[in-house]
Design a protein around this motif. Structure first.
Motif, PDB file in Angstrom:
ATOM      1  N   ARG A 149      -6.170   3.095 -11.369  1.00  0.00           N
ATOM      2  CA  ARG A 149      -5.180   3.303 -10.554  1.00  0.00           C
ATOM      3  C   ARG A 149      -3.942   2.328 -10.377  1.00  0.00           C
ATOM      4  O   ARG A 149      -3.021   2.493  -9.708  1.00  0.00           O
ATOM      5  CB  ARG A 149      -5.617   3.680  -9.002  1.00  0.00           C
ATOM      6  N   ASN A 152      -4.286  -5.482 -11.690  1.00  0.00           N
ATOM      7  CA  ASN A 152      -4.681  -6.452 -10.668  1.00  0.00           C
ATOM      8  C   ASN A 152      -4.981  -5.892  -9.251  1.00  0.00           C
ATOM      9  O   ASN A 152      -4.404  -6.628  -8.358  1.00  0.00           O
ATOM     10  CB  ASN A 152      -3.530  -7.617 -10.815  1.00  0.00           C
ATOM     11  N   MET A 153      -5.455  -4.851  -9.082  1.00  0.00           N
ATOM     12  CA  MET A 153      -5.828  -4.343  -7.887  1.00  0.00           C
ATOM     13  C   MET A 153      -6.932  -5.188  -7.060  1.00  0.00           C
ATOM     14  O   MET A 153      -7.194  -4.733  -5.779  1.00  0.00           O
ATOM     15  CB  MET A 153      -6.000  -2.601  -7.910  1.00  0.00           C
ATOM     16  N   VAL A 154      -7.801  -5.462  -7.871  1.00  0.00           N
ATOM     17  CA  VAL A 154      -9.028  -6.195  -7.419  1.00  0.00           C
ATOM     18  C   VAL A 154      -9.075  -7.582  -7.722  1.00  0.00           C
ATOM     19  O   VAL A 154      -9.076  -7.861  -9.011  1.00  0.00           O
ATOM     20  CB  VAL A 154     -10.441  -5.524  -7.931  1.00  0.00           C
ATOM     21  N   ARG A 235      -0.721 -17.954  -0.707  1.00  0.00           N
ATOM     22  CA  ARG A 235      -1.347 -16.402  -0.533  1.00  0.00           C
ATOM     23  C   ARG A 235      -0.329 -15.383  -0.602  1.00  0.00           C
ATOM     24  O   ARG A 235      -0.634 -14.271  -0.200  1.00  0.00           O
ATOM     25  CB  ARG A 235      -2.451 -16.319   0.455  1.00  0.00           C
ATOM     26  N   GLU A 236       0.917 -15.614  -1.070  1.00  0.00           N
ATOM     27  CA  GLU A 236       2.011 -14.744  -0.833  1.00  0.00           C
ATOM     28  C   GLU A 236       2.041 -13.812   0.136  1.00  0.00           C
ATOM     29  O   GLU A 236       2.384 -12.775   0.165  1.00  0.00           O
ATOM     30  CB  GLU A 236       1.678 -13.618  -2.077  1.00  0.00           C
ATOM     31  N   ASP A 319       6.294   6.915  -9.135  1.00  0.00           N
ATOM     32  CA  ASP A 319       4.765   7.103  -8.597  1.00  0.00           C
ATOM     33  C   ASP A 319       3.989   5.814  -8.798  1.00  0.00           C
ATOM     34  O   ASP A 319       3.474   5.365  -8.300  1.00  0.00           O
ATOM     35  CB  ASP A 319       4.418   8.297  -9.268  1.00  0.00           C
ATOM     36  N   HIS A 323       1.937   2.346  -6.128  1.00  0.00           N
ATOM     37  CA  HIS A 323       0.874   1.575  -6.162  1.00  0.00           C
ATOM     38  C   HIS A 323       0.881   0.187  -6.267  1.00  0.00           C
ATOM     39  O   HIS A 323      -0.245  -0.564  -6.126  1.00  0.00           O
ATOM     40  CB  HIS A 323      -0.028   2.128  -7.327  1.00  0.00           C
ATOM     41  N   ASP A 324       2.155  -0.424  -6.525  1.00  0.00           N
ATOM     42  CA  ASP A 324       2.258  -2.095  -6.766  1.00  0.00           C
ATOM     43  C   ASP A 324       1.930  -2.580  -5.479  1.00  0.00           C
ATOM     44  O   ASP A 324       2.249  -2.121  -4.269  1.00  0.00           O
ATOM     45  CB  ASP A 324       3.508  -2.214  -7.008  1.00  0.00           C
ATOM     46  N   LYS A 325       1.322  -3.833  -5.624  1.00  0.00           N
ATOM     47  CA  LYS A 325       0.974  -4.677  -4.628  1.00  0.00           C
ATOM     48  C   LYS A 325       2.096  -5.255  -3.825  1.00  0.00           C
ATOM     49  O   LYS A 325       2.071  -5.529  -2.600  1.00  0.00           O
ATOM     50  CB  LYS A 325       0.464  -5.740  -4.713  1.00  0.00           C
ATOM     51  N   VAL A 327       4.400  -3.247  -2.335  1.00  0.00           N
ATOM     52  CA  VAL A 327       4.428  -2.149  -1.501  1.00  0.00           C
ATOM     53  C   VAL A 327       3.872  -2.897  -0.147  1.00  0.00           C
ATOM     54  O   VAL A 327       2.946  -3.288   0.177  1.00  0.00           O
ATOM     55  CB  VAL A 327       3.767  -0.767  -1.513  1.00  0.00           C
ATOM     56  N   ILE A 328       4.814  -2.868   0.923  1.00  0.00           N
ATOM     57  CA  ILE A 328       4.260  -3.577   2.152  1.00  0.00           C
ATOM     58  C   ILE A 328       4.654  -2.424   3.175  1.00  0.00           C
ATOM     59  O   ILE A 328       5.609  -1.963   3.477  1.00  0.00           O
ATOM     60  CB  ILE A 328       4.792  -4.896   2.356  1.00  0.00           C
ATOM     61  N   ALA A 329       3.461  -1.975   4.150  1.00  0.00           N
ATOM     62  CA  ALA A 329       3.651  -1.111   5.186  1.00  0.00           C
ATOM     63  C   ALA A 329       4.339   0.074   4.635  1.00  0.00           C
ATOM     64  O   ALA A 329       5.165   0.714   5.342  1.00  0.00           O
ATOM     65  CB  ALA A 329       4.233  -1.702   6.397  1.00  0.00           C
ATOM     66  N   GLY A 330       3.875   0.547   3.297  1.00  0.00           N
ATOM     67  CA  GLY A 330       4.390   1.900   2.747  1.00  0.00           C
ATOM     68  C   GLY A 330       5.834   1.763   2.216  1.00  0.00           C
ATOM     69  O   GLY A 330       6.357   2.746   1.693  1.00  0.00           O
TER      70      GLY A 330
END
Lengths: 363, 363
Positions: A149, A152-154, A235-236, A319, A323-325, A327-330
């Motif tokens: 999905r 680099n999500m994990v 840590r971004e 779409d 899912h990209d990281k 995205v912060i608080a939606g």
């Protein structure tokens, strides 16, 4: 040989850049760690460079475990990561074993995440052999695997003890991968180093011809930029700017990579097309001119990179970008260009503008 | 309610212990994090406590994602971990989502490792509902999953922002799990707190009868011991002593758990039998007397715990112990008792003594 330092307090580490470093690794690694290494590589890189690195180390009395993975972004997943754990456990590697990544970004991400999580963390050394890994992915401690999905999500932030960038390894790099690395090199110029961007515009022909001096300079300057950014925001977590700015073109690019299936486009290729989208969106927000966008497009094209994305449809892009990281608080936060040489994060671009920028840049 | 502090600098966090805390979670969690939680639990605990925790939070405006896993140590593996990632991605949880572990040690280890590695790290809260999790596994930041070749071989140190130990949840705990928790409680007395050990000997009947005051005291004193040790050696890097001492009985115990297949014996049961083996080996090294060993055995037996291990054969034990993380640079380091109330790490016990201690303690 040139030495740069990544200033991260107790996690600080040196980046060594230059020719002939693989053969001399024993000198630098011995001082750092216990005499036991697990060298992770892939089926493409191992035949070229494994023995060059491992031979002198073995002669210096270092125990070496070889872990050779299949090659390619499509293998950056749990199954391949587990091959590393299997080998480490079979060879009874313990917490004093140092994991070494010998290869490109995929090997570095996999080996780095294995180092972060094997027995809850063991030492790690990066020996990047592609331009992209030397200028970007080997520095800064980002490691991880892809999930069906999202990319680099994990993963983990896990800093290496040392980065060893042997510029001789670029001699065997396929042209497509050289170009992919140049996408990240150009990025540093665009986001924070205008004089470097101008240098790149003046020296792109030399870089494409693999002129050793030009490549060395580009790597050093890229690593210096990356090290500075990482030291300020390990840590971004910076609210604005910081490490996030390194992701120019990456949110669009991740959508391309995930949408086509990992491995169809190289990461740098997707970033190049994504960078053009980001530039076009910046123009729509009134920050860049038409000729600024053309300047970005031209330099990327001269580096042999794609300057438009695949026609996935704007809805699919949006779409996948959700899912990209980043995205912060939606909220979707994009890295855009306030001007050539200065990037900003932007959380309030209108969806219609984002959509138009994507459609303008797909062919 | 009692509050203890785990003194880890910028990663410091409070442990709240007392009755009725689940219902009041909104008050404490709101201050700490963004109003978005993913609560990870299992099929046994969720029907009992999920709504008790989630209901008031939802009413306080917190967005809740429910992730319910299968129950048991045999599920502490990659497949189950991936169920968490799947749910987080499907619900588009981002880096501001806090992952909450509601359950025992297995839920805490899985949810904690998911928090450490989802998007390279998100905030984490422990809500332990078993005695073992309340006195041990929820405090200190160890997270991870098992590998077919060894227990907890893949994981991370990832400190929670908060531990919320509601003692009311012990009312529904099966007797076998209460005993398993007491194995770790007794451990603190044995390794570093002789007065607490004496208190446990005087109050074991009350603990087994689930006297609320006795249980609360045992939890507080155990957490205070654990917090002290963890604060002094966060990542188990101390050469001697430090966090390693918390592993009394664990190297033998891990061999039992792995040898029988995860989930046959509870972790605390394996630790109990392993503690008797460690005591017996300490006697063979001249540190404990016969009556000291009997004292250890008696207290564990009064807590309803096994005091001998399964007959796997000493060779199999030693083979399995060779995979334990307590092996450093190829050497097996065991935690033994120098006297009752004082543990030491020992790297040079003779194999014949280890073998004899195992054989003496298998039935």
């Amino acid at each position: 040989m040139r030495t740069l330092n990544v200033a991260l307090g107790e996690r600080a580490y040196p980046i060594l850049i230059g020719p002939g470093l693989l053969d001399r690794a024993a000198g630098v690694t011995n001082a750092l760690v216990a005499p036991r290494l697990a060298i992770v590589s892939n089926t493409t890189v191992a035949p070229l460079y494994f023995e060059k690195l491992a031979g002198p180390l073995r002669q210096a009395g270092v125990g070496i475990t070889a872990i050779v993975l299949p090659d390619g972004e499509s293998h950056k997943n749990w199954e391949t990561l587990n091959l590393i754990f299997d080998a480490l456990l079979k060879e009874r590697c313990d917490r004093t074993t140092t994991i070494v990544a010998l290869g490109g970004g995929v090997v570095g991400d996999l080996a780095g995440f294995a180092a972060a999580s094997y027995q809850r963390g063991v030492p790690f050394i990066q020996v990047p052999t592609t331009l992209l890994a030397q200028v970007d992915s080997s520095v800064g401690g980002k490691t991880g695997i892809n999930h069906p999905r999202g990319k680099n999500m994990v993963g983990a932030f896990w800093q290496p003890k040392l980065v060893l960038a042997d510029t001789d390894t670029l001699g065997t790099l396929p042209a497509r991968e050289l170009s992919a690395g140049l996408a990240e090199v150009i990025k540093y110029g665009l986001i924070r180093d205008l004089p470097f961007l101008e240098w790149l515009e003046a020296n792109m022909a030399e870089l494409m011809a693999r002129d050793a001096a030009a490549l060395s300079y580009a790597i050093e300057r890229s690593c210096a930029n990356k090290a500075e950014v990482v030291a300020g925001d390990e840590r971004e977590t910076a609210k604005d700017g910081g490490r996030a700015l390194l992701n120019l073109g990456h949110t669009f690019g991740h959508a391309i990579e995930t949408g086509l299936g990992y491995g169809q486009w190289l990461h740098g290729e997707a970033v190049a097309a994504g960078t053009v989208m980001a530039a076009e969106l910046s123009r729509r927000l009134g920050w860049l001119t038409q000729s600024d966008v053309a300047r970005v497009r031209d330099l990327l094209a001269r580096a042999g990179l794609p300057v438009s994305g695949p026609k996935l449809g704007a809805d699919r892009y949006l779409d996948l970008m959700g899912h990209d990281k980043k995205v912060i608080a939606g909220k979707l936060r994009l890295v855009l260009l306030q001007q050539i040489g200065t990037a900003v994060t932007c959380g309030d671009a209108a969806a219609t503008d984002i959509r138009a920028a994507i459609e303008d840049c797909c062919a």
